[in-house]
Design a protein around this motif. Structure first.
Motif, PDB file in Angstrom:
ATOM      1  N   PHE A   1       0.827  -1.184  -0.127  1.00 21.95           N
ATOM      2  CA  PHE A   1       0.026   0.135   0.077  1.00 21.95           C
ATOM      3  C   PHE A   1       1.007   1.193   0.082  1.00 21.95           C
ATOM      4  CE2 PHE A   1      -1.846   3.343   2.794  1.00 21.95           C
ATOM      5  CZ  PHE A   1      -2.725   3.844   2.069  1.00 21.95           C
ATOM      6  N   ILE A   2       1.881   1.271   0.962  1.00 22.01           N
ATOM      7  CA  ILE A   2       2.843   2.410   0.928  1.00 22.01           C
ATOM      8  C   ILE A   2       3.423   2.722  -0.051  1.00 22.01           C
ATOM      9  CG2 ILE A   2       4.516   3.515   2.025  1.00 22.01           C
ATOM     10  CD1 ILE A   2       3.312   2.185   4.764  1.00 22.01           C
ATOM     11  N   PHE A   3       4.064   1.377  -0.730  1.00 22.58           N
ATOM     12  CA  PHE A   3       4.964   1.716  -1.929  1.00 22.58           C
ATOM     13  C   PHE A   3       4.104   2.152  -3.164  1.00 22.58           C
ATOM     14  CE2 PHE A   3       6.460  -0.367  -5.834  1.00 22.58           C
ATOM     15  CZ  PHE A   3       7.673   0.402  -5.975  1.00 22.58           C
ATOM     16  N   THR A   4       2.972   1.520  -3.156  1.00 21.84           N
ATOM     17  CA  THR A   4       2.176   2.071  -4.688  1.00 21.84           C
ATOM     18  C   THR A   4       1.757   3.273  -4.458  1.00 21.84           C
ATOM     19  OG1 THR A   4       1.453  -0.459  -4.553  1.00 21.84           O
ATOM     20  CG2 THR A   4       0.134   1.118  -5.971  1.00 21.84           C
ATOM     21  N   SER A   5       1.250   3.749  -3.257  1.00 25.23           N
ATOM     22  CA  SER A   5       0.634   4.902  -3.265  1.00 25.23           C
ATOM     23  C   SER A   5       1.651   5.941  -3.256  1.00 25.23           C
ATOM     24  CB  SER A   5      -0.019   5.097  -1.724  1.00 25.23           C
ATOM     25  OG  SER A   5      -1.125   4.201  -1.612  1.00 25.23           O
ATOM     26  N   SER A   6       2.641   5.812  -2.636  1.00 31.88           N
ATOM     27  CA  SER A   6       3.872   6.626  -2.888  1.00 31.88           C
ATOM     28  C   SER A   6       4.258   6.870  -4.394  1.00 31.88           C
ATOM     29  CB  SER A   6       5.184   6.147  -1.755  1.00 31.88           C
ATOM     30  OG  SER A   6       4.864   6.459  -0.630  1.00 31.88           O
ATOM     31  N   LEU A   7       4.474   5.707  -4.838  1.00 32.76           N
ATOM     32  CA  LEU A   7       4.931   5.831  -6.300  1.00 32.76           C
ATOM     33  C   LEU A   7       3.982   6.452  -7.431  1.00 32.76           C
ATOM     34  CD1 LEU A   7       6.611   4.553  -8.559  1.00 32.76           C
ATOM     35  CD2 LEU A   7       5.334   2.591  -8.744  1.00 32.76           C
ATOM     36  N   LEU A   8       2.662   6.292  -6.976  1.00 29.57           N
ATOM     37  CA  LEU A   8       1.633   7.076  -7.930  1.00 29.57           C
ATOM     38  C   LEU A   8       1.760   8.392  -7.463  1.00 29.57           C
ATOM     39  CD1 LEU A   8      -1.447   4.720  -7.374  1.00 29.57           C
ATOM     40  CD2 LEU A   8      -0.111   5.116  -9.470  1.00 29.57           C
ATOM     41  N   PHE A   9       1.735   8.790  -6.179  1.00 25.33           N
ATOM     42  CA  PHE A   9       2.023  10.187  -5.788  1.00 25.33           C
ATOM     43  C   PHE A   9       3.073  10.843  -6.401  1.00 25.33           C
ATOM     44  CE2 PHE A   9       3.324  13.673  -2.926  1.00 25.33           C
ATOM     45  CZ  PHE A   9       2.289  14.205  -2.889  1.00 25.33           C
ATOM     46  N   PHE A  10       4.324  10.234  -6.417  1.00 26.15           N
ATOM     47  CA  PHE A  10       5.481  11.005  -7.096  1.00 26.15           C
ATOM     48  C   PHE A  10       5.331  10.855  -8.472  1.00 26.15           C
ATOM     49  CE2 PHE A  10       7.376   9.452  -3.017  1.00 26.15           C
ATOM     50  CZ  PHE A  10       7.729  10.811  -2.391  1.00 26.15           C
ATOM     51  N   LEU A  11       4.789  10.143  -9.116  1.00 24.12           N
ATOM     52  CA  LEU A  11       4.555   9.989 -10.816  1.00 24.12           C
ATOM     53  C   LEU A  11       3.625  11.183 -10.995  1.00 24.12           C
ATOM     54  CD1 LEU A  11       4.277   6.214 -11.741  1.00 24.12           C
ATOM     55  CD2 LEU A  11       6.164   7.661 -12.195  1.00 24.12           C
ATOM     56  N   GLY A  12       2.720  11.334 -10.248  1.00 25.92           N
ATOM     57  CA  GLY A  12       1.794  12.717 -10.156  1.00 25.92           C
ATOM     58  C   GLY A  12       2.340  13.872 -10.430  1.00 25.92           C
ATOM     59  N   VAL A  13       3.340  13.965  -9.211  1.00 22.16           N
ATOM     60  CA  VAL A  13       4.353  15.133  -9.090  1.00 22.16           C
ATOM     61  C   VAL A  13       5.009  15.527 -10.179  1.00 22.16           C
ATOM     62  CG1 VAL A  13       6.156  16.164  -7.733  1.00 22.16           C
ATOM     63  CG2 VAL A  13       4.423  14.897  -6.474  1.00 22.16           C
ATOM     64  N   ILE A  14       5.806  14.296 -10.510  1.00 21.89           N
ATOM     65  CA  ILE A  14       6.509  14.466 -11.731  1.00 21.89           C
ATOM     66  C   ILE A  14       5.699  15.044 -13.159  1.00 21.89           C
ATOM     67  CG2 ILE A  14       7.806  13.161 -13.520  1.00 21.89           C
ATOM     68  CD1 ILE A  14       8.913  11.580 -11.263  1.00 21.89           C
ATOM     69  N   PHE A  15       4.488  14.419 -13.181  1.00 21.74           N
ATOM     70  CA  PHE A  15       3.515  14.705 -14.351  1.00 21.74           C
ATOM     71  C   PHE A  15       3.366  16.181 -14.180  1.00 21.74           C
ATOM     72  CE2 PHE A  15      -0.821  15.000 -16.053  1.00 21.74           C
ATOM     73  CZ  PHE A  15      -0.521  14.685 -17.383  1.00 21.74           C
ATOM     74  N   GLY A  16       2.869  16.603 -12.989  1.00 24.56           N
ATOM     75  CA  GLY A  16       2.448  17.942 -12.878  1.00 24.56           C
ATOM     76  C   GLY A  16       3.655  18.887 -13.014  1.00 24.56           C
ATOM     77  N   TYR A  17       4.530  18.538 -12.714  1.00 23.76           N
ATOM     78  CA  TYR A  17       5.934  19.668 -12.942  1.00 23.76           C
ATOM     79  C   TYR A  17       6.421  19.678 -14.368  1.00 23.76           C
ATOM     80  CZ  TYR A  17      10.768  21.456 -12.298  1.00 23.76           C
ATOM     81  OH  TYR A  17      11.716  22.339 -12.167  1.00 23.76           O
ATOM     82  N   TYR A  18       6.439  18.345 -14.893  1.00 24.09           N
ATOM     83  CA  TYR A  18       7.513  18.356 -16.375  1.00 24.09           C
ATOM     84  C   TYR A  18       6.152  18.302 -17.400  1.00 24.09           C
ATOM     85  CZ  TYR A  18      11.769  17.126 -14.533  1.00 24.09           C
ATOM     86  OH  TYR A  18      13.124  17.083 -13.831  1.00 24.09           O
ATOM     87  N   ILE A  19       4.923  18.363 -17.308  1.00 27.46           N
ATOM     88  CA  ILE A  19       3.884  18.443 -18.186  1.00 27.46           C
ATOM     89  C   ILE A  19       3.006  19.479 -17.923  1.00 27.46           C
ATOM     90  CG2 ILE A  19       2.102  17.128 -19.263  1.00 27.46           C
ATOM     91  CD1 ILE A  19       4.958  15.994 -19.971  1.00 27.46           C
ATOM     92  N   VAL A  20       2.050  19.578 -16.674  1.00 25.71           N
ATOM     93  CA  VAL A  20       1.161  20.613 -16.688  1.00 25.71           C
ATOM     94  C   VAL A  20       1.608  22.026 -16.605  1.00 25.71           C
ATOM     95  CG1 VAL A  20      -0.830  21.228 -15.130  1.00 25.71           C
ATOM     96  CG2 VAL A  20      -0.287  18.792 -15.654  1.00 25.71           C
ATOM     97  N   ILE A  21       2.578  21.959 -15.582  1.00 27.92           N
ATOM     98  CA  ILE A  21       3.309  23.217 -15.546  1.00 27.92           C
ATOM     99  C   ILE A  21       3.654  24.000 -16.877  1.00 27.92           C
ATOM    100  CG2 ILE A  21       5.029  24.776 -14.191  1.00 27.92           C
ATOM    101  CD1 ILE A  21       4.578  22.992 -11.914  1.00 27.92           C
ATOM    102  N   PRO A  22       4.662  23.415 -17.464  1.00 30.89           N
ATOM    103  CA  PRO A  22       5.176  23.984 -18.583  1.00 30.89           C
ATOM    104  C   PRO A  22       4.182  24.085 -19.528  1.00 30.89           C
ATOM    105  CG  PRO A  22       6.572  22.119 -17.939  1.00 30.89           C
ATOM    106  CD  PRO A  22       5.491  21.867 -17.194  1.00 30.89           C
ATOM    107  N   MET A  23       3.221  23.288 -19.765  1.00 31.98           N
ATOM    108  CA  MET A  23       2.242  23.659 -20.883  1.00 31.98           C
ATOM    109  C   MET A  23       1.137  24.889 -20.418  1.00 31.98           C
ATOM    110  SD  MET A  23       2.459  21.547 -23.342  1.00 31.98           S
ATOM    111  CE  MET A  23       4.291  21.929 -23.093  1.00 31.98           C
TER     112      MET A  23
END
Length: 271
Positions: free
Chosen positions: A135-157
């Protein structure tokens, strides 16, 4: 504090456990926020303010992709014509503190998940409690993937869109520091929480509040909402909108799959 069995705990005991969860989580966030103080120059100059430079990784990657797809320089970003300014006396101080707290929350998220798991675990079956690490690994992984997506995709766009959009050539873009940081926080946290959707759907299905048929029934509405979000945060070109929309659609499909698996297991247990 000694841990009690769920059957032995009163409502006030649960409130006390919840209070300590919030206290420990807050302390963890503040410790991580304080740690970011020592790298604050790099945090602000290179990370937080990185997307306002044309040399940012995403813009360079988009330009390379444009050439590979035969679009020439159609989606190349060589200039972001705006400035960011501070207009309030304590503006930079407040921004500094809150962005450090945001960084502290992101870095401390796995620990917060561990605290949440300890709080809800008494209500779970023994075999479910053993899945804490998953649970902790999967949730953390999804959370950090979301952070990366927001930082490298959503913010620049988003930055590119607001920098190039203009109602008139007479109007010049001069954004406040507060508005830019607000967009950064919203984009990162919004994306991170959206990527937690499979975990949320898992628990909602376990509780019987959501079924796979319900999620499939409203799939077309979810697609429309995702496409609208992609259209809002990206420039008006198909490539940019697709890059934003596809990961979000995949997350929704994964959530439906997880709901189907959980629902089938519940049906087997009830037979």
């Amino acid at each position: 504090m000694a841990k009690k069995n769920l059957s032995e705990m009163s409502f006030l005991d649960h409130l006390e456990e919840l209070r300590w969860l919030l206290v420990r989580s807050t302390i963890a966030i503040l410790i991580m926020a304080f740690a970011t103080y020592f790298i604050s120059d790099y945090l602000f100059d290179q990370i937080i303010l990185g997307p306002i430079r044309p040399t940012f990784f995403t813009y360079v990657w988009f330009c390379d992709l444009s050439h590979q797809l035969g679009f020439a320089d159609s989606i190349c970003i060589t200039e972001l014509n705006f400035i960011i300014q501070n207009t309030e006396m304590e503006g930079q101080v407040n921004i500094f503190v809150w962005m450090c707290i945001l960084a502290g929350f992101i870095l401390g998220f796995p620990y917060i998940l561990w605290e949440i798991w300890k709080f809800i675990s008494p209500a779970l079956y023994e075999k479910e409690r053993k899945n804490a690490r998953v649970f902790i690994f999967t949730s953390s992984l999804l959370f950090f993937l979301g952070v990366i997506f927001g930082y490298y995709i959503v913010i620049p766009m988003s930055v590119n869109f607001v920098a190039t959009f203009s109602v008139s050539d007479i109007v010049k873009n001069q954004f406040t520091l507060e508005s830019y940081m607000g967009m950064v926080k919203t984009s990162i946290l919004g994306s991170a929480l959206f990527f937690e959707l499979p975990i949320v759907i898992y628990f909602l299905t376990k509780l019987g509040l959501v079924t796979p048929s319900f999620l499939r029934k409203y799939w077309k509405y979810a697609v429309v909402i995702i496409l609208i979000i992609a259209a809002i945060v990206t420039p008006p070109d198909v490539v940019s909108q697709t890059i934003v929309a596809v990961p979000m659609l995949i997350i929704y499909e994964v959530s439906i799959l997880i709901s189907r698996i959980v629902y089938k297991n519940k049906m087997k247990e009830n037979v």
